[in-house]
Scaffold this active site. Structure first.
Site, PDB file in Angstrom:
ATOM      1  N   VAL A  64       0.809  -1.232   0.000  1.00  0.00           N
ATOM      2  CA  VAL A  64       0.000   0.000   0.000  1.00  0.00           C
ATOM      3  C   VAL A  64       0.839   1.277   0.000  1.00  0.00           C
ATOM      4  O   VAL A  64       0.322   2.351  -0.283  1.00  0.00           O
ATOM      5  CB  VAL A  64      -0.996   0.042   1.196  1.00  0.00           C
ATOM      6  CG1 VAL A  64      -1.962  -1.125   1.158  1.00  0.00           C
ATOM      7  CG2 VAL A  64      -0.249   0.104   2.533  1.00  0.00           C
ATOM      8  N   ASN A  90      -7.117  -0.510   5.746  1.00  0.00           N
ATOM      9  CA  ASN A  90      -6.871  -1.230   6.996  1.00  0.00           C
ATOM     10  C   ASN A  90      -5.414  -1.622   7.197  1.00  0.00           C
ATOM     11  O   ASN A  90      -4.967  -1.759   8.334  1.00  0.00           O
ATOM     12  CB  ASN A  90      -7.759  -2.485   7.009  1.00  0.00           C
ATOM     13  CG  ASN A  90      -7.322  -3.480   8.056  1.00  0.00           C
ATOM     14  OD1 ASN A  90      -7.592  -3.316   9.242  1.00  0.00           O
ATOM     15  ND2 ASN A  90      -6.600  -4.527   7.634  1.00  0.00           N
ATOM     16  N   SER A 142      -6.519   4.454  15.171  1.00  0.00           N
ATOM     17  CA  SER A 142      -6.242   3.765  16.441  1.00  0.00           C
ATOM     18  C   SER A 142      -6.443   4.771  17.562  1.00  0.00           C
ATOM     19  O   SER A 142      -6.168   5.970  17.380  1.00  0.00           O
ATOM     20  CB  SER A 142      -4.806   3.255  16.479  1.00  0.00           C
ATOM     21  OG  SER A 142      -4.453   2.865  17.791  1.00  0.00           O
ATOM     22  N   TYR A 155       3.869   5.302  15.340  1.00  0.00           N
ATOM     23  CA  TYR A 155       2.519   4.756  15.125  1.00  0.00           C
ATOM     24  C   TYR A 155       1.454   5.806  15.479  1.00  0.00           C
ATOM     25  O   TYR A 155       0.490   6.026  14.736  1.00  0.00           O
ATOM     26  CB  TYR A 155       2.367   3.501  15.976  1.00  0.00           C
ATOM     27  CG  TYR A 155       1.084   2.748  15.793  1.00  0.00           C
ATOM     28  CD1 TYR A 155       0.864   1.967  14.656  1.00  0.00           C
ATOM     29  CD2 TYR A 155       0.071   2.794  16.752  1.00  0.00           C
ATOM     30  CE1 TYR A 155      -0.325   1.260  14.490  1.00  0.00           C
ATOM     31  CE2 TYR A 155      -1.102   2.091  16.604  1.00  0.00           C
ATOM     32  CZ  TYR A 155      -1.302   1.321  15.465  1.00  0.00           C
ATOM     33  OH  TYR A 155      -2.471   0.620  15.306  1.00  0.00           O
ATOM     34  N   ALA A 156       1.632   6.463  16.644  1.00  0.00           N
ATOM     35  CA  ALA A 156       0.663   7.478  17.081  1.00  0.00           C
ATOM     36  C   ALA A 156       0.564   8.609  16.058  1.00  0.00           C
ATOM     37  O   ALA A 156      -0.534   9.052  15.706  1.00  0.00           O
ATOM     38  CB  ALA A 156       1.064   8.024  18.443  1.00  0.00           C
ATOM     39  N   ALA A 157       1.725   9.044  15.571  1.00  0.00           N
ATOM     40  CA  ALA A 157       1.730  10.139  14.584  1.00  0.00           C
ATOM     41  C   ALA A 157       1.035   9.691  13.296  1.00  0.00           C
ATOM     42  O   ALA A 157       0.271  10.452  12.702  1.00  0.00           O
ATOM     43  CB  ALA A 157       3.166  10.576  14.289  1.00  0.00           C
ATOM     44  N   SER A 158       1.289   8.445  12.891  1.00  0.00           N
ATOM     45  CA  SER A 158       0.661   7.962  11.649  1.00  0.00           C
ATOM     46  C   SER A 158      -0.857   7.910  11.797  1.00  0.00           C
ATOM     47  O   SER A 158      -1.598   8.280  10.896  1.00  0.00           O
ATOM     48  CB  SER A 158       1.210   6.585  11.249  1.00  0.00           C
ATOM     49  OG  SER A 158       0.710   5.554  12.084  1.00  0.00           O
ATOM     50  N   LYS A 159      -1.329   7.469  12.959  1.00  0.00           N
ATOM     51  CA  LYS A 159      -2.776   7.301  13.137  1.00  0.00           C
ATOM     52  C   LYS A 159      -3.476   8.644  13.374  1.00  0.00           C
ATOM     53  O   LYS A 159      -4.620   8.838  12.956  1.00  0.00           O
ATOM     54  CB  LYS A 159      -3.060   6.327  14.281  1.00  0.00           C
ATOM     55  CG  LYS A 159      -2.586   4.887  13.981  1.00  0.00           C
ATOM     56  CD  LYS A 159      -3.277   4.314  12.743  1.00  0.00           C
ATOM     57  CE  LYS A 159      -3.022   2.825  12.571  1.00  0.00           C
ATOM     58  NZ  LYS A 159      -3.702   2.264  11.400  1.00  0.00           N
ATOM     59  N   ILE A 188      -7.291  -4.815  20.367  1.00  0.00           N
ATOM     60  CA  ILE A 188      -8.059  -5.859  19.686  1.00  0.00           C
ATOM     61  C   ILE A 188      -7.211  -7.130  19.618  1.00  0.00           C
ATOM     62  O   ILE A 188      -6.004  -7.056  19.353  1.00  0.00           O
ATOM     63  CB  ILE A 188      -8.429  -5.394  18.246  1.00  0.00           C
ATOM     64  CG1 ILE A 188      -9.078  -3.995  18.257  1.00  0.00           C
ATOM     65  CG2 ILE A 188      -9.313  -6.412  17.545  1.00  0.00           C
ATOM     66  CD1 ILE A 188     -10.368  -3.852  19.024  1.00  0.00           C
TER      67      ILE A 188
HETATM   68  P1  NAP Z   1      -2.443  -7.612  11.369  1.00  0.00           P
HETATM   69  O1  NAP Z   1      -3.093  -8.802  11.981  1.00  0.00           O
HETATM   70  O2  NAP Z   1      -0.963  -7.466  11.415  1.00  0.00           O
HETATM   71  O3  NAP Z   1      -2.952  -7.472   9.858  1.00  0.00           O
HETATM   72  C1  NAP Z   1      -2.523  -6.419   9.035  1.00  0.00           C
HETATM   73  C2  NAP Z   1      -2.419  -6.919   7.620  1.00  0.00           C
HETATM   74  O4  NAP Z   1      -1.904  -5.849   6.790  1.00  0.00           O
HETATM   75  C3  NAP Z   1      -1.435  -8.086   7.502  1.00  0.00           C
HETATM   76  O5  NAP Z   1      -1.926  -9.080   6.659  1.00  0.00           O
HETATM   77  C4  NAP Z   1      -0.221  -7.397   6.942  1.00  0.00           C
HETATM   78  O6  NAP Z   1       0.677  -8.234   6.251  1.00  0.00           O
HETATM   79  C5  NAP Z   1      -0.838  -6.383   6.011  1.00  0.00           C
HETATM   80  N1  NAP Z   1       0.147  -5.388   5.610  1.00  0.00           N
HETATM   81  C6  NAP Z   1       1.211  -4.914   6.318  1.00  0.00           C
HETATM   82  N2  NAP Z   1       1.911  -4.058   5.580  1.00  0.00           N
HETATM   83  C7  NAP Z   1       1.310  -3.974   4.377  1.00  0.00           C
HETATM   84  C8  NAP Z   1       1.592  -3.252   3.189  1.00  0.00           C
HETATM   85  N3  NAP Z   1       2.657  -2.434   3.085  1.00  0.00           N
HETATM   86  N4  NAP Z   1       0.767  -3.411   2.126  1.00  0.00           N
HETATM   87  C9  NAP Z   1      -0.291  -4.246   2.198  1.00  0.00           C
HETATM   88  N5  NAP Z   1      -0.611  -4.945   3.303  1.00  0.00           N
HETATM   89  C10 NAP Z   1       0.181  -4.826   4.383  1.00  0.00           C
HETATM   90  O7  NAP Z   1      -3.023  -6.264  12.029  1.00  0.00           O
HETATM   91  P2  NAP Z   1      -4.453  -5.935  12.691  1.00  0.00           P
HETATM   92  O8  NAP Z   1      -4.272  -5.968  14.154  1.00  0.00           O
HETATM   93  O9  NAP Z   1      -5.550  -6.665  12.050  1.00  0.00           O
HETATM   94  O10 NAP Z   1      -4.526  -4.389  12.300  1.00  0.00           O
HETATM   95  C11 NAP Z   1      -5.273  -3.899  11.219  1.00  0.00           C
HETATM   96  C12 NAP Z   1      -5.361  -2.393  11.340  1.00  0.00           C
HETATM   97  O11 NAP Z   1      -5.983  -2.057  12.577  1.00  0.00           O
HETATM   98  C13 NAP Z   1      -4.022  -1.677  11.312  1.00  0.00           C
HETATM   99  O12 NAP Z   1      -4.130  -0.470  10.597  1.00  0.00           O
HETATM  100  C14 NAP Z   1      -3.763  -1.399  12.775  1.00  0.00           C
HETATM  101  O13 NAP Z   1      -2.906  -0.305  12.966  1.00  0.00           O
HETATM  102  C15 NAP Z   1      -5.161  -1.129  13.268  1.00  0.00           C
HETATM  103  N6  NAP Z   1      -5.339  -1.313  14.723  1.00  0.00           N
HETATM  104  C16 NAP Z   1      -5.131  -2.522  15.303  1.00  0.00           C
HETATM  105  C17 NAP Z   1      -5.311  -2.630  16.679  1.00  0.00           C
HETATM  106  C18 NAP Z   1      -5.116  -3.930  17.397  1.00  0.00           C
HETATM  107  O14 NAP Z   1      -5.185  -3.901  18.644  1.00  0.00           O
HETATM  108  N7  NAP Z   1      -4.887  -5.036  16.747  1.00  0.00           N
HETATM  109  C19 NAP Z   1      -5.690  -1.520  17.422  1.00  0.00           C
HETATM  110  C20 NAP Z   1      -5.878  -0.306  16.781  1.00  0.00           C
HETATM  111  C21 NAP Z   1      -5.710  -0.209  15.420  1.00  0.00           C
HETATM  112  P3  NAP Z   1       1.907  -8.870   7.118  1.00  0.00           P
HETATM  113  O15 NAP Z   1       1.359 -10.128   7.651  1.00  0.00           O
HETATM  114  O16 NAP Z   1       3.019  -9.057   6.179  1.00  0.00           O
HETATM  115  O17 NAP Z   1       2.291  -7.867   8.157  1.00  0.00           O
END
Ligand code: NAP
Length: 247
Positions: A64, A90, A142, A155-159, A188
């Site tokens: 992305v 996402n 986030s 991460y905080a700055a990005s979000k 989560i």
């Molecule tokens: P996850 O389980 O790590 O899933 C994220 C997916 O995005 C993975 O399949 C990952 O591939 C893929 N990805 C990473 N870099 C990418 C790139 N450059 N291009 C395309 N795809 C890419 O994470 P998640 O916890 O579901 O998080 C999803 C979103 O929710 C994120 O934006 C995260 O910041 C946000 N979020 C999560 C939480 C939480 O507690 N889990 C809380 C707040 C916000 P890889 O397997 O190679 O990394």
């Protein structure tokens, strides 16, 4: 008729975690799914689940943060499905370190995926959505972008950037009936939080009024609401899904 019948949703980072739950949630309500992640074969389980619900789906390998790859993917998705009604930005990563130890690479990679990636996909769908005079973009932010966290300044700055991008694009696209909102999840249960030490997890639970971590499905429900017609008068909003941790 199901809420997303005849509509196409593009979800990034759809191989696992929240992205996968979102894809399956939208498919359950009738959407066809364009699934994106770093590698197409990682998306097979999500694609199989979507197909099992009788929906059309295709998978695309795309980083992305790469402008050319994002533009090309959106073009291919439009060729395949004819339209994009919903975009869910996402894909996201963390590279946690205290400020003093954070490398340029840690900073740049997180900003590139989380913020630039959201910008690139939003820009690529803006024109077709404006042309069709409808569309919904949901960005996954986030709560860390709202409250900050030691070890996560990148991460905080990005979000926080994702939330600001959400509001600005919402204002730009509203006159063409394209809505842009964000969901700010708390903690989560996904691979991102699996790595947390037990004492950190305990501390976190104590700070969550609902006394549990969220599930990807909890987040997917909020995304489905913001992406659908039930939210047709909602734009520029950041919806926290954090068990009351941030209110
Ligand atoms: P996850 O389980 O790590 O899933 C994220 C997916 O995005 C993975 O399949 C990952 O591939 C893929 N990805 C990473 N870099 C990418 C790139 N450059 N291009 C395309 N795809 C890419 O994470 P998640 O916890 O579901 O998080 C999803 C979103 O929710 C994120 O934006 C995260 O910041 C946000 N979020 C999560 C939480 C939480 O507690 N889990 C809380 C707040 C916000 P890889 O397997 O190679 O990394």
């Amino acid at each position: 008729m199901a809420a997303f019948e005849g509509r196409t949703a593009l979800v990034t980072g759809a191989a696992r975690g929240i992205g996968r739950a979102v894809a399956e949630r939208l498919a359950r309500d009738g959407a066809d799914l364009a699934l994106c992640d770093l590698q197409a074969d990682w998306l097979e389980d999500t694609a199989a689940a979507v197909r099992a619900m009788g929906r059309k789906t295709e998978t695309w390998a795309v980083d992305v943060s790469r402008s050319d790859a994002v533009a090309e993917t959106v073009e291919r998705v439009l060729e395949t499905f004819g339209r994009i009604d919903v975009l869910v930005n996402n894909a996201g990563i963390t590279r946690d370190k205290l400020l003093a130890r954070m490398t340029d690479e840690d900073w740049d990679s997180v900003l590139a995926v989380n913020l630039r990636g959201t910008f690139l996909f939003s820009r690529a769908v803006a024109r077709p959505m404006m042309k069709q005079r409808s569309g919904a973009i949901v960005n996954i932010a986030s709560i860390i972008g709202l409250i900050g966290n030691p070890g996560q300044c990148n991460y905080a700055a990005s979000k926080a950037g994702v939330m600001a991008l959400t509001k600005s694009t919402a204002k730009e696209l509203a006159s063409r009936n394209v809505r842009v909102n964000a969901v700010a999840p708390g903690f989560i249960e996904t691979r991102m939080t699996d790595v947390l030490a037990e004492d950190v997890r305990e501390k976190m639970l104590a700070a969550i009024p609902l006394r549990r971590l969220g599930t990807p499905e909890d987040v997917a429900e909020a995304v489905a609401f913001l992406a659908g017609d039930a939210a047709s008068y909602v734009t520029g909003h950041v919806l926290t899904v954090s068990g009351g941790m941030v209110m």
